[in-house]
Write a protein that holds these residues in place. Structure first.
Motif, PDB file in Angstrom:
ATOM      1  N   ALA A 234       1.405  21.966   5.734  1.00 56.09           N
ATOM      2  CA  ALA A 234       1.208  21.315   4.437  1.00 56.09           C
ATOM      3  C   ALA A 234       0.703  22.319   3.405  1.00 56.09           C
ATOM      4  O   ALA A 234       1.156  22.325   2.253  1.00 56.09           O
ATOM      5  CB  ALA A 234       0.222  20.160   4.582  1.00 56.09           C
ATOM      6  N   ALA A 235      -0.219  23.191   3.814  1.00 53.24           N
ATOM      7  CA  ALA A 235      -0.780  24.180   2.893  1.00 53.24           C
ATOM      8  C   ALA A 235       0.288  25.147   2.402  1.00 53.24           C
ATOM      9  O   ALA A 235       0.339  25.484   1.209  1.00 53.24           O
ATOM     10  CB  ALA A 235      -1.917  24.944   3.576  1.00 53.24           C
ATOM     11  N   LEU A 236       1.170  25.587   3.291  1.00 52.10           N
ATOM     12  CA  LEU A 236       2.237  26.512   2.899  1.00 52.10           C
ATOM     13  C   LEU A 236       3.139  25.881   1.842  1.00 52.10           C
ATOM     14  O   LEU A 236       3.463  26.495   0.821  1.00 52.10           O
ATOM     15  CB  LEU A 236       3.062  26.917   4.118  1.00 52.10           C
ATOM     16  N   LEU A 237       3.542  24.644   2.073  1.00 49.71           N
ATOM     17  CA  LEU A 237       4.424  23.971   1.128  1.00 49.71           C
ATOM     18  C   LEU A 237       3.723  23.672  -0.188  1.00 49.71           C
ATOM     19  O   LEU A 237       4.306  23.820  -1.263  1.00 49.71           O
ATOM     20  CB  LEU A 237       4.972  22.678   1.740  1.00 49.71           C
ATOM     21  N   MET A 238       2.467  23.251  -0.115  1.00 48.47           N
ATOM     22  CA  MET A 238       1.732  22.962  -1.344  1.00 48.47           C
ATOM     23  C   MET A 238       1.571  24.214  -2.199  1.00 48.47           C
ATOM     24  O   MET A 238       1.747  24.175  -3.424  1.00 48.47           O
ATOM     25  CB  MET A 238       0.359  22.365  -1.014  1.00 48.47           C
ATOM     26  N   TYR A 239       1.242  25.335  -1.561  1.00 49.97           N
ATOM     27  CA  TYR A 239       1.058  26.555  -2.337  1.00 49.97           C
ATOM     28  C   TYR A 239       2.377  27.088  -2.877  1.00 49.97           C
ATOM     29  O   TYR A 239       2.402  27.755  -3.923  1.00 49.97           O
ATOM     30  CB  TYR A 239       0.331  27.623  -1.504  1.00 49.97           C
ATOM     31  N   GLU A 240       3.476  26.783  -2.190  1.00 55.73           N
ATOM     32  CA  GLU A 240       4.774  27.200  -2.707  1.00 55.73           C
ATOM     33  C   GLU A 240       5.105  26.432  -3.986  1.00 55.73           C
ATOM     34  O   GLU A 240       5.604  26.998  -4.965  1.00 55.73           O
ATOM     35  CB  GLU A 240       5.859  26.980  -1.658  1.00 55.73           C
ATOM     36  N   VAL A 241       4.821  25.131  -3.997  1.00 52.12           N
ATOM     37  CA  VAL A 241       5.009  24.338  -5.215  1.00 52.12           C
ATOM     38  C   VAL A 241       4.099  24.870  -6.321  1.00 52.12           C
ATOM     39  O   VAL A 241       4.531  25.052  -7.471  1.00 52.12           O
ATOM     40  CB  VAL A 241       4.710  22.843  -4.951  1.00 52.12           C
ATOM     41  N   TYR A 242       2.872  25.156  -5.982  1.00 56.17           N
ATOM     42  CA  TYR A 242       1.902  25.673  -6.951  1.00 56.17           C
ATOM     43  C   TYR A 242       2.367  27.014  -7.520  1.00 56.17           C
ATOM     44  O   TYR A 242       2.314  27.246  -8.736  1.00 56.17           O
ATOM     45  CB  TYR A 242       0.546  25.811  -6.268  1.00 56.17           C
ATOM     46  N   ARG A 243       2.861  27.894  -6.647  1.00 55.30           N
ATOM     47  CA  ARG A 243       3.320  29.223  -7.091  1.00 55.30           C
ATOM     48  C   ARG A 243       4.494  29.091  -8.061  1.00 55.30           C
ATOM     49  O   ARG A 243       4.530  29.736  -9.110  1.00 55.30           O
ATOM     50  CB  ARG A 243       3.739  30.056  -5.872  1.00 55.30           C
ATOM     51  N   HIS A 244       5.449  28.231  -7.710  1.00 56.51           N
ATOM     52  CA  HIS A 244       6.607  28.022  -8.584  1.00 56.51           C
ATOM     53  C   HIS A 244       6.179  27.482  -9.940  1.00 56.51           C
ATOM     54  O   HIS A 244       6.677  27.923 -10.981  1.00 56.51           O
ATOM     55  CB  HIS A 244       7.589  27.046  -7.933  1.00 56.51           C
ATOM     56  N   ARG A 245       5.243  26.549  -9.928  1.00 59.49           N
ATOM     57  CA  ARG A 245       4.813  25.958 -11.192  1.00 59.49           C
ATOM     58  C   ARG A 245       4.030  26.946 -12.043  1.00 59.49           C
ATOM     59  O   ARG A 245       4.083  26.900 -13.277  1.00 59.49           O
ATOM     60  CB  ARG A 245       4.010  24.692 -10.932  1.00 59.49           C
ATOM     61  N   LEU A 246       3.296  27.852 -11.403  1.00 63.45           N
ATOM     62  CA  LEU A 246       2.603  28.903 -12.157  1.00 63.45           C
ATOM     63  C   LEU A 246       3.605  29.804 -12.850  1.00 63.45           C
ATOM     64  O   LEU A 246       3.427  30.181 -14.016  1.00 63.45           O
ATOM     65  CB  LEU A 246       1.717  29.723 -11.218  1.00 63.45           C
ATOM     66  N   GLN A 247       4.671  30.163 -12.129  1.00 62.61           N
ATOM     67  CA  GLN A 247       5.698  31.033 -12.698  1.00 62.61           C
ATOM     68  C   GLN A 247       6.406  30.359 -13.867  1.00 62.61           C
ATOM     69  O   GLN A 247       6.690  30.969 -14.898  1.00 62.61           O
ATOM     70  CB  GLN A 247       6.714  31.417 -11.621  1.00 62.61           C
ATOM     71  N   ILE A 248       6.685  29.061 -13.687  1.00 63.93           N
ATOM     72  CA  ILE A 248       7.350  28.311 -14.746  1.00 63.93           C
ATOM     73  C   ILE A 248       6.446  28.232 -15.973  1.00 63.93           C
ATOM     74  O   ILE A 248       6.888  28.364 -17.114  1.00 63.93           O
ATOM     75  CB  ILE A 248       7.708  26.887 -14.257  1.00 63.93           C
ATOM     76  N   GLY A 249       5.145  28.065 -15.708  1.00 69.27           N
ATOM     77  CA  GLY A 249       4.184  27.982 -16.811  1.00 69.27           C
ATOM     78  C   GLY A 249       4.078  29.285 -17.581  1.00 69.27           C
ATOM     79  O   GLY A 249       3.848  29.299 -18.793  1.00 69.27           O
ATOM     80  N   ASP A 250       4.254  30.401 -16.831  1.00 69.01           N
ATOM     81  CA  ASP A 250       4.202  31.720 -17.490  1.00 69.01           C
ATOM     82  C   ASP A 250       5.466  31.964 -18.306  1.00 69.01           C
ATOM     83  O   ASP A 250       5.469  32.768 -19.203  1.00 69.01           O
ATOM     84  CB  ASP A 250       4.034  32.827 -16.443  1.00 69.01           C
TER      85      ASP A 250
END
Length: 250
Positions: A234-250
């Motif tokens: 669960a942590a791996l998938l959650m952080y992958e979503v978080y990482r993608h959203r950070l990139q999109i935000g940048d």
């Protein structure tokens, strides 16, 4: 004498009143010999689909901490459950695409606590759990979450598959995991409303829940074990979503 003790309610009368008041109940244990059991109360328990089990009197003695329990003990939620609508409201309040985690039959309270801790760290808007055959919000979960239980709403639903259909009708994409899939978890599309599904520690996702997923992803592994701990996956998938959203935000 009937009494309430910690996260347990002891005695058929307090349990009946707790049900009447709408108190969230994780599970009820009933003397397998049925001594003193009120058939009307059992009917209500079944009608409301409350998880219950017939067990030897010794088990109830142990849970109640005494022998004066009228043959019934109930485990109640350590914290209030949210509604699925409240999860959407939390996402709307911060103007973000909904980000949920749905747990299919997770049984270990430490795993649930860890999931809540990571969900808080990545800014997920809530966790969805099933009402039956799954761990609820116990004091052990609260302790394992190291405070995250106060910040991550948990919705408890009777039918996971129906809830998944409701989520999809509101535009949420549902992603499950499967070791045989070619698509890696690193290819998750995160710039949409998303719900990650994590299955039971031993059995994984149920067939019905799996079939309701929009798509499945794998977590590549090269070692000797066949699967990861549920909270780690669960942590791996959650952080992958978080990482993608950070990139999109940048």
């Amino acid at each position: 004498m009937d009494k309430t003790s910690g996260e347990f309610i002891v005695g058929r009368h307090p349990i009946a009143e707790a049900i009447k008041a709408g108190r969230e109940i994780n599970k009820i244990w009933i003397n397998e010999k049925g001594k003193g059991l009120d058939p009307d109360l059992l009917k209500v328990i079944k009608e409301q689909k409350i998880n219950f089990q017939f067990v030897p009197k010794q088990k109830i003695d142990q849970l109640a901490g005494s022998t004066t329990h009228q043959g019934m003990v109930a485990s109640v939620a350590a914290h209030r459950y949210a509604t699925v609508d409240e999860l959407f409201n939390k996402a709307r309040a911060v103007d973000e695409q909904p980000f949920f985690i749905l747990l299919d039959g997770l049984e270990d309270p430490h795993n649930l606590g860890s999931v809540l801790r990571t969900a808080d760290a990545v800014g997920a808007h809530g966790v969805i759990v099933g009402k039956n055959r799954a761990v609820g919000l116990t004091s052990t979960v609260a302790k394992a979450s190291t405070g995250a239980i106060e910040h991550v709403p948990v919705a408890r639903v009777t039918n996971l598959a129906r809830t998944m259909e409701d989520l999809k009708s509101k535009g949420v994409w549902i992603v499950g995991t499967d070791a045989d899939q070619k698509q890696s978890f690193q290819e998750i599309t995160a710039d949409v409303p998303i719900c990650i599904v994590i299955g039971n520690e031993g059995k994984g996702m149920s067939r019905l829940v799996r079939d309701k997923c929009d798509y499945l992803v794998s977590i590549p592994m090269r070692g000797h074990v066949t699967s990861l701990n549920a909270s780690v996956a669960a942590a791996l998938l959650m952080y992958e979503v978080y990482r993608h959203r950070l990139q999109i935000g940048d």
